[in-house]
Enzyme design. Sequence first.
Site, PDB file in Angstrom:
ATOM      1  N   MET A 183       0.329  -1.135   0.049  1.00 31.21           N
ATOM      2  CA  MET A 183      -0.048  -0.148   0.046  1.00 31.21           C
ATOM      3  C   MET A 183       0.641   1.262  -0.120  1.00 31.21           C
ATOM      4  SD  MET A 183      -3.242  -0.901   2.152  1.00 31.21           S
ATOM      5  CE  MET A 183      -2.754  -0.600   4.025  1.00 31.21           C
ATOM      6  N   GLY A 184       1.872   0.568  -0.385  1.00 30.55           N
ATOM      7  CA  GLY A 184       3.103   2.075  -0.699  1.00 30.55           C
ATOM      8  C   GLY A 184       3.952   2.926   1.077  1.00 30.55           C
ATOM      9  N   GLY A 221      11.377  -2.719   5.382  1.00 31.78           N
ATOM     10  CA  GLY A 221      11.158  -3.794   5.191  1.00 31.78           C
ATOM     11  C   GLY A 221       9.814  -3.801   3.830  1.00 31.78           C
ATOM     12  N   HIS A 222      10.029  -4.155   3.024  1.00 33.54           N
ATOM     13  CA  HIS A 222       9.215  -3.570   1.776  1.00 33.54           C
ATOM     14  C   HIS A 222      10.248  -3.454   0.621  1.00 33.54           C
ATOM     15  CE1 HIS A 222       5.966  -1.036   3.298  1.00 33.54           C
ATOM     16  NE2 HIS A 222       5.349  -2.437   2.732  1.00 33.54           N
ATOM     17  N   GLN A 268     -10.140  -2.274   2.473  1.00 33.14           N
ATOM     18  CA  GLN A 268      -9.779  -3.054   3.584  1.00 33.14           C
ATOM     19  C   GLN A 268      -9.885  -2.342   4.960  1.00 33.14           C
ATOM     20  OE1 GLN A 268      -5.961  -4.339   1.609  1.00 33.14           O
ATOM     21  NE2 GLN A 268      -5.458  -3.993   3.906  1.00 33.14           N
ATOM     22  N   GLY A 290       4.760  -9.965   4.089  1.00 31.71           N
ATOM     23  CA  GLY A 290       5.693  -9.410   5.162  1.00 31.71           C
ATOM     24  C   GLY A 290       5.600 -10.582   6.473  1.00 31.71           C
ATOM     25  N   GLN A 329      -2.373 -12.306   8.055  1.00 30.16           N
ATOM     26  CA  GLN A 329      -3.281 -11.918   6.262  1.00 30.16           C
ATOM     27  C   GLN A 329      -2.205 -12.980   5.407  1.00 30.16           C
ATOM     28  OE1 GLN A 329      -2.539  -7.862   3.902  1.00 30.16           O
ATOM     29  NE2 GLN A 329      -1.146  -8.412   3.902  1.00 30.16           N
ATOM     30  N   SER A 340       4.063   1.153   7.470  1.00 30.73           N
ATOM     31  CA  SER A 340       3.995   2.345   6.687  1.00 30.73           C
ATOM     32  C   SER A 340       3.723   3.069   7.841  1.00 30.73           C
ATOM     33  CB  SER A 340       3.197   1.809   5.592  1.00 30.73           C
ATOM     34  OG  SER A 340       3.920   1.615   4.453  1.00 30.73           O
TER      35      SER A 340
END
Length: 285
Positions: free
Chosen positions: A30-31, A36-37, A61, A147, A153, A186
Amino acid sequence: MEILQSAAALQAQTEIWRQNKLRIGLVPTMGALHEGHLQLVRAAAQENDVVVVSVFVNPTQFGNAEDFRLYPRVPEADAELLGPAGCTALFLPAVEQMYPQPTVLRFDFGPLERVMEGEHRPGHFNGVATVVSKLFHLSRPHRAYFGQKDLQQVAVIRQLIADLSFDLELVAYPTIREADGLAMSSRNRRLAPADRAVAPRLYEALALGASLVEEQISTPEAVQQAVEQFLAADPAIQLEYFALADGRTLQPIIGTWTPGSVVALCLAAYVGGVRLIDNVLVTLA
Ligand code: PAF
């Protein structure tokens, strides 16, 4: 790095890659990207021929409109980070591209979504499963990267892949932490300096719980109490839940420990109005 803004452009590109027998890695995000991303993107670049990173703040969501509105959006900065990390194509769709019509389809993951995030954010996993299914269809990846900070999730998406026979491998990566233990997220950008200073207490609480679980002397209920007391000592933290769950099913652990099993210690808490989640896993002797 290419920037694709329409679903049709991504589908067309995917078709060419598939015809050329290229292995596709997908990193859905989600930017407001952090290290981590970027580790997911680098791993995807090593393990595939091409990498698609999606940056899309998915409205379906979010149960809370304010949370959706406040979610950080920095697409230009994200794009600058992605090229050097090995991204081939950044998929940056507008809401109408992902949702040309309102979805009526509903996912039900059974007991898996009746606990923790599913219990406290009704409809959340329906939105995640909807958008992730769309991303899988549009980019037809061989591997998709997520992650483990979002442990539940990952479990839901694993179920989605199995139940809908998506022909791809799910790759789950360990949580990346700041030097003081705070899980990278984020949402950390939204923490005021005083709250940022307090936020590592969440990981400290999990580490305390994990050490008690490892000893297997305290009961699950005593560990629950110890973690809750630790966090209650800090008025800046409002704990939403702390759960001791079976690492595979994510169902609550009650009464006794099962040797050889994996215990997931999971929590969600508000720090200065920002909702953070974190977890650690302990394999019992
Ligand atoms: O983990 C996230 O950032 C989101 O839930 C995901 C998987 C990109 C779906 O919107």
